[in-house]
Write a protein that holds these residues in place. Structure first.
Motif, PDB file in Angstrom:
ATOM      1  N   ARG A   6       0.827  -1.206   0.000  1.00  4.38           N
ATOM      2  CA  ARG A   6       0.000   0.000   0.000  1.00  4.38           C
ATOM      3  C   ARG A   6       0.858   1.251   0.000  1.00  4.38           C
ATOM      4  NH1 ARG A   6      -3.623  -2.406   4.864  1.00  4.38           N
ATOM      5  NH2 ARG A   6      -4.507  -4.161   3.702  1.00  4.38           N
ATOM      6  N   GLU A   7       1.957   1.212   0.752  1.00  2.95           N
ATOM      7  CA  GLU A   7       2.854   2.368   0.781  1.00  2.95           C
ATOM      8  C   GLU A   7       3.428   2.640  -0.613  1.00  2.95           C
ATOM      9  OE1 GLU A   7       3.504   4.496   3.203  1.00  2.95           O
ATOM     10  OE2 GLU A   7       2.063   3.481   4.497  1.00  2.95           O
ATOM     11  N   LYS A   8       3.755   1.573  -1.330  1.00  6.54           N
ATOM     12  CA  LYS A   8       4.300   1.745  -2.684  1.00  6.54           C
ATOM     13  C   LYS A   8       3.268   2.360  -3.622  1.00  6.54           C
ATOM     14  CE  LYS A   8       7.443  -2.217  -2.275  1.00  6.54           C
ATOM     15  NZ  LYS A   8       7.754  -3.603  -2.773  1.00  6.54           N
ATOM     16  N   SER A   9       1.988   2.169  -3.309  1.00  4.65           N
ATOM     17  CA  SER A   9       0.932   2.702  -4.173  1.00  4.65           C
ATOM     18  C   SER A   9       0.932   4.219  -4.224  1.00  4.65           C
ATOM     19  CB  SER A   9      -0.441   2.217  -3.681  1.00  4.65           C
ATOM     20  OG  SER A   9      -0.543   0.818  -3.744  1.00  4.65           O
ATOM     21  N   ARG A  10       1.591   4.862  -3.279  1.00  5.80           N
ATOM     22  CA  ARG A  10       1.668   6.316  -3.299  1.00  5.80           C
ATOM     23  C   ARG A  10       2.381   6.815  -4.546  1.00  5.80           C
ATOM     24  NH1 ARG A  10       0.276   7.786   1.936  1.00  5.80           N
ATOM     25  NH2 ARG A  10       0.655   6.142   3.485  1.00  5.80           N
ATOM     26  N   GLY A  46      -5.483  16.201   6.083  1.00  7.66           N
ATOM     27  CA  GLY A  46      -5.871  17.543   6.481  1.00  7.66           C
ATOM     28  C   GLY A  46      -5.941  18.533   5.340  1.00  7.66           C
ATOM     29  N   ALA A  47      -5.466  18.121   4.159  1.00  5.36           N
ATOM     30  CA  ALA A  47      -5.468  19.035   3.012  1.00  5.36           C
ATOM     31  C   ALA A  47      -6.845  19.076   2.364  1.00  5.36           C
ATOM     32  CB  ALA A  47      -4.420  18.603   1.991  1.00  5.36           C
ATOM     33  N   ALA A  48      -7.305  20.272   2.033  1.00  2.95           N
ATOM     34  CA  ALA A  48      -8.554  20.437   1.294  1.00  2.95           C
ATOM     35  C   ALA A  48      -8.241  20.354  -0.195  1.00  2.95           C
ATOM     36  CB  ALA A  48      -9.190  21.775   1.632  1.00  2.95           C
ATOM     37  N   ILE A  49      -8.850  19.389  -0.886  1.00  3.56           N
ATOM     38  CA  ILE A  49      -8.604  19.169  -2.305  1.00  3.56           C
ATOM     39  C   ILE A  49      -9.888  19.519  -3.063  1.00  3.56           C
ATOM     40  CG2 ILE A  49      -7.823  17.541  -4.055  1.00  3.56           C
ATOM     41  CD1 ILE A  49      -5.760  18.000  -1.909  1.00  3.56           C
ATOM     42  N   PRO A  50      -9.932  20.663  -3.725  1.00  4.69           N
ATOM     43  CA  PRO A  50     -11.172  21.069  -4.405  1.00  4.69           C
ATOM     44  C   PRO A  50     -11.704  20.031  -5.376  1.00  4.69           C
ATOM     45  CG  PRO A  50      -9.622  22.906  -4.301  1.00  4.69           C
ATOM     46  CD  PRO A  50      -8.881  21.697  -3.827  1.00  4.69           C
ATOM     47  N   LEU A  51     -10.813  19.369  -6.112  1.00  5.19           N
ATOM     48  CA  LEU A  51     -11.275  18.393  -7.094  1.00  5.19           C
ATOM     49  C   LEU A  51     -11.962  17.195  -6.434  1.00  5.19           C
ATOM     50  CD1 LEU A  51      -8.314  18.367  -9.637  1.00  5.19           C
ATOM     51  CD2 LEU A  51     -10.601  19.322  -9.973  1.00  5.19           C
ATOM     52  N   LEU A  52     -11.633  16.940  -5.173  1.00  2.00           N
ATOM     53  CA  LEU A  52     -12.278  15.852  -4.444  1.00  2.00           C
ATOM     54  C   LEU A  52     -13.517  16.336  -3.701  1.00  2.00           C
ATOM     55  CD1 LEU A  52      -9.172  14.028  -2.910  1.00  2.00           C
ATOM     56  CD2 LEU A  52     -10.467  13.398  -4.942  1.00  2.00           C
ATOM     57  N   GLY A  53     -13.690  17.631  -3.634  1.00  2.00           N
ATOM     58  CA  GLY A  53     -14.857  18.176  -2.963  1.00  2.00           C
ATOM     59  C   GLY A  53     -14.809  18.056  -1.464  1.00  2.00           C
ATOM     60  N   GLY A  54     -13.615  17.932  -0.887  1.00  2.00           N
ATOM     61  CA  GLY A  54     -13.532  17.780   0.560  1.00  2.00           C
ATOM     62  C   GLY A  54     -12.104  17.750   1.050  1.00  2.00           C
ATOM     63  N   THR A  55     -11.945  17.250   2.265  1.00  4.24           N
ATOM     64  CA  THR A  55     -10.657  17.226   2.947  1.00  4.24           C
ATOM     65  C   THR A  55     -10.178  15.798   3.128  1.00  4.24           C
ATOM     66  OG1 THR A  55     -11.224  19.249   4.157  1.00  4.24           O
ATOM     67  CG2 THR A  55      -9.451  17.902   5.063  1.00  4.24           C
ATOM     68  N   VAL A  56      -8.887  15.568   2.934  1.00  2.00           N
ATOM     69  CA  VAL A  56      -8.316  14.233   3.111  1.00  2.00           C
ATOM     70  C   VAL A  56      -8.255  13.919   4.603  1.00  2.00           C
ATOM     71  CG1 VAL A  56      -6.296  12.770   2.752  1.00  2.00           C
ATOM     72  CG2 VAL A  56      -6.977  14.421   0.993  1.00  2.00           C
ATOM     73  N   ALA A  57      -8.958  12.863   5.017  1.00  2.00           N
ATOM     74  CA  ALA A  57      -9.018  12.477   6.423  1.00  2.00           C
ATOM     75  C   ALA A  57      -8.059  11.348   6.759  1.00  2.00           C
ATOM     76  CB  ALA A  57     -10.442  12.063   6.799  1.00  2.00           C
ATOM     77  N   ALA A  58      -7.710  10.531   5.778  1.00  2.38           N
ATOM     78  CA  ALA A  58      -6.798   9.406   6.018  1.00  2.38           C
ATOM     79  C   ALA A  58      -6.156   9.013   4.701  1.00  2.38           C
ATOM     80  CB  ALA A  58      -7.537   8.216   6.622  1.00  2.38           C
ATOM     81  N   ASP A  59      -4.951   8.490   4.790  1.00  2.00           N
ATOM     82  CA  ASP A  59      -4.205   8.078   3.610  1.00  2.00           C
ATOM     83  C   ASP A  59      -3.523   6.753   3.914  1.00  2.00           C
ATOM     84  OD1 ASP A  59      -2.545   7.697   1.450  1.00  2.00           O
ATOM     85  OD2 ASP A  59      -1.650   9.695   1.508  1.00  2.00           O
ATOM     86  N   GLU A  60      -3.992   5.678   3.269  1.00  2.74           N
ATOM     87  CA  GLU A  60      -3.405   4.350   3.477  1.00  2.74           C
ATOM     88  C   GLU A  60      -2.611   3.880   2.273  1.00  2.74           C
ATOM     89  OE1 GLU A  60      -6.237   1.522   4.863  1.00  2.74           O
ATOM     90  OE2 GLU A  60      -6.905   2.770   6.528  1.00  2.74           O
ATOM     91  N   GLY A  61      -2.247   4.789   1.404  1.00  5.07           N
ATOM     92  CA  GLY A  61      -1.450   4.424   0.244  1.00  5.07           C
ATOM     93  C   GLY A  61      -2.304   4.046  -0.931  1.00  5.07           C
ATOM     94  N   ASP A  62      -2.955   2.878  -0.857  1.00  6.25           N
ATOM     95  CA  ASP A  62      -3.814   2.442  -1.963  1.00  6.25           C
ATOM     96  C   ASP A  62      -5.230   2.968  -1.826  1.00  6.25           C
ATOM     97  OD1 ASP A  62      -4.507   0.915   0.258  1.00  6.25           O
ATOM     98  OD2 ASP A  62      -4.934  -0.886  -0.917  1.00  6.25           O
TER      99      ASP A  62
END
Length: 489
Positions: free
Chosen positions: A182-186, A203-219
């Motif tokens: 999963r880490e390699k998927s980054r 914590g980053a607000a990504i306009p194209l996603l319409g929201g804020t990144v709450a968690a990142d597990e790679g994949d």
């Protein structure tokens, strides 16, 4: 009928994963139980009719999670019963989590809540042997290598099936290998998010996603919108990992076209918007025939912002066992009949894939099959080898539908019990759905392009309990073809 015993581990009791003392855990369980009971009482008093005015459905009402300030482990529930470090909540965070859970369950569809006697039956059946019919598809061998080789393979591609002989230490090694993959998927964010991959951070607000990144597990990442959470992933993972060739094309407006050539010569063409959402999928057979699986109504719709759909209230005038079909009580023929049945309410609208995934009332227009023949250990998205044969009837029903209609699309839904945090359970449930979809392809040759997967965490509990419950750790399927948009409609 052939009796297939579930592995011994499937009949054991699971340990809760909450990082609390026994006293705190008991208080928390009571609070959550009381809130769920209140929500159910409110729902029971509201049986809407088709003649009522349409209601705007919040698309964020169907996915569940809890915010976390740390990177989550590989799964939301622990296999060993040891509390995950990331689940230690402050009192304000715990209160916020309870409020969010109460709100989501109040919004959950009352049509699909089982009666108490059906819930009890599900608990008991989860401990019993499972029967497969004589007409069930026969699976190919999917585990023929030593566990050590499977552990090594997990660093490069997902593993769905493990040997029944796998021990606790090997399971832990397998999870670590999965986490490294999963880490390699980054490094391949464009496959997951397209142009929205730029700037992804918790914590980053990504306009194209319409929201804020709450968690990142790679994949997978989790996006918060309006106080609710959505899991995002590589939508082509099911048919890309063994592809003969993969091509990408940048289109205007940030759109991406991906062409995957599978080993059987079929080309799968997927169009995503700038935020990575799938807009269109078609497959081209070896003889050049083009089959549209789903699409937007017209090309202009590719570039318009997404808006929630309006779904009228409707009643389900079916017996509960006809609307929600238990795989334990069905065979290949019944699965086919269930998948071929018309929607329970003939809406004038057809819906996008995103509508179906994010709006529970849209999904509920078609019948559901609870795949209660396959359940998961706490914290696990792996299926043991002896359980693969239990998918034979449902695989046969799906293949029969696809033989009749090659454009058929099945939604594979993943679920967890209520143990652990919302956020971790959401990503875990998504992996469970993907694991079953992979088995259907690898063991039964169900075309992967005819399936989409989505995890819903703990939001739609089959058995209404906050404790560990095997019957809640499951996968469900629907044939969503009758409600999907295509360009021709």
């Amino acid at each position: 009928q052939q009796q297939v015993e579930q592995p011994a581990e499937a009949q054991g009791q699971d340990q809760p994963a909450e990082a609390t003392t026994q006293s705190e855990e008991g208080d928390d369980q009571q609070r959550r139980k009381k809130k769920r009971q209140q929500a159910q009482e409110e729902q029971q008093g509201e049986q809407p009719a088709v003649t009522q005015q349409p209601q705007t459905q919040d698309p964020t009402a169907t996915v569940t999670e809890q915010p976390s300030t740390e990177q989550p482990p590989a799964a939301g529930e622990t296999a060993t019963g040891q509390p995950p470090a990331t689940e230690e909540l402050t009192q304000p965070a715990e209160a916020e989590d309870n409020n969010r859970r109460k709100k989501r369950r109040e919004q959950a569809g009352e049509q699909e809540i089982l009666a108490p006697e059906e819930q009890q039956k599900a608990v008991e059946e989860a401990k019993q042997p499972v029967a497969v019919s004589p007409d069930a598809e026969k699976p190919k061998d999917v585990v023929t290598r030593p566990v050590e080789e499977i552990v090594k393979e997990a660093e490069s591609q997902p593993v769905s099936v493990v040997s029944d002989e796998i021990n606790a230490n090997q399971r832990e090694q397998l999870k670590k290998s999965e986490k490294r993959r999963r880490e390699k998927s980054r490094d391949n964010r464009n496959e997951l998010l397209g142009a929205a991959a730029v700037g992804v951070a918790i914590g980053a607000a990504i306009p194209l996603l319409g929201g804020t990144v709450a968690a990142d597990e790679g994949d997978r990442i989790v996006v918060e919108r309006g106080g609710n959470y959505y899991v995002r992933k590589d939508e082509s993972a099911l048919f890309r990992y063994d592809a003969e060739d993969v091509e990408y094309e940048r289109m205007r407006g940030g759109l991406t076209r991906e062409i995957v050539t599978r080993p059987n010569g079929v080309r799968v063409i997927t169009v995503r918007d700038a935020g990575g959402y799938v807009l269109r999928r078609e497959k081209v057979t070896r003889d050049g025939r083009r089959i549209v699986l789903f699409d937007m109504r017209n090309e202009e719709a590719y570039y318009r912002p997404y808006r929630p759909v309006e779904v009228p209230y409707y009643e389900v005038n079916l017996e509960p066992e006809e609307y929600i079909v238990s795989a334990r009580r069905a065979d290949r023929e019944l699965f086919y009949d269930t998948f071929e049945a018309p929607p329970v309410y003939e809406s004038e609208e057809r819906y996008t894939l995103r509508d179906v995934r994010e709006n529970e009332r849209v999904r509920s227009l078609v019948r559901r099959v609870d795949l209660d023949t396959i359940t998961f250990d706490t914290g696990s998205a792996f299926v043991t080898e002896s359980q693969v044969a239990l998918l034979g009837d449902i695989a046969g029903g799906m293949l029969d539908v696809i033989d009749k209609d090659p454009s058929a699309v099945f939604l594979i839904e993943g679920h967890t019990d209520a143990v652990g945090t919302d956020l971790l359970n959401l990503t875990l449930s998504d992996r469970r759905a993907e694991a079953v979809a992979r088995i259907l392809t690898e063991a039964y040759d169900v075309p992967p392009e005819n399936m989409v997967v989505q995890g819903y965490g703990e939001e739609y509990l089959k058995v209404q309990t906050d404790g560990p419950e095997r019957a809640n750790r499951r996968v469900a399927l629907r044939n969503i073809t009758p409600i999907l948009q295509t360009a021709e409609e």
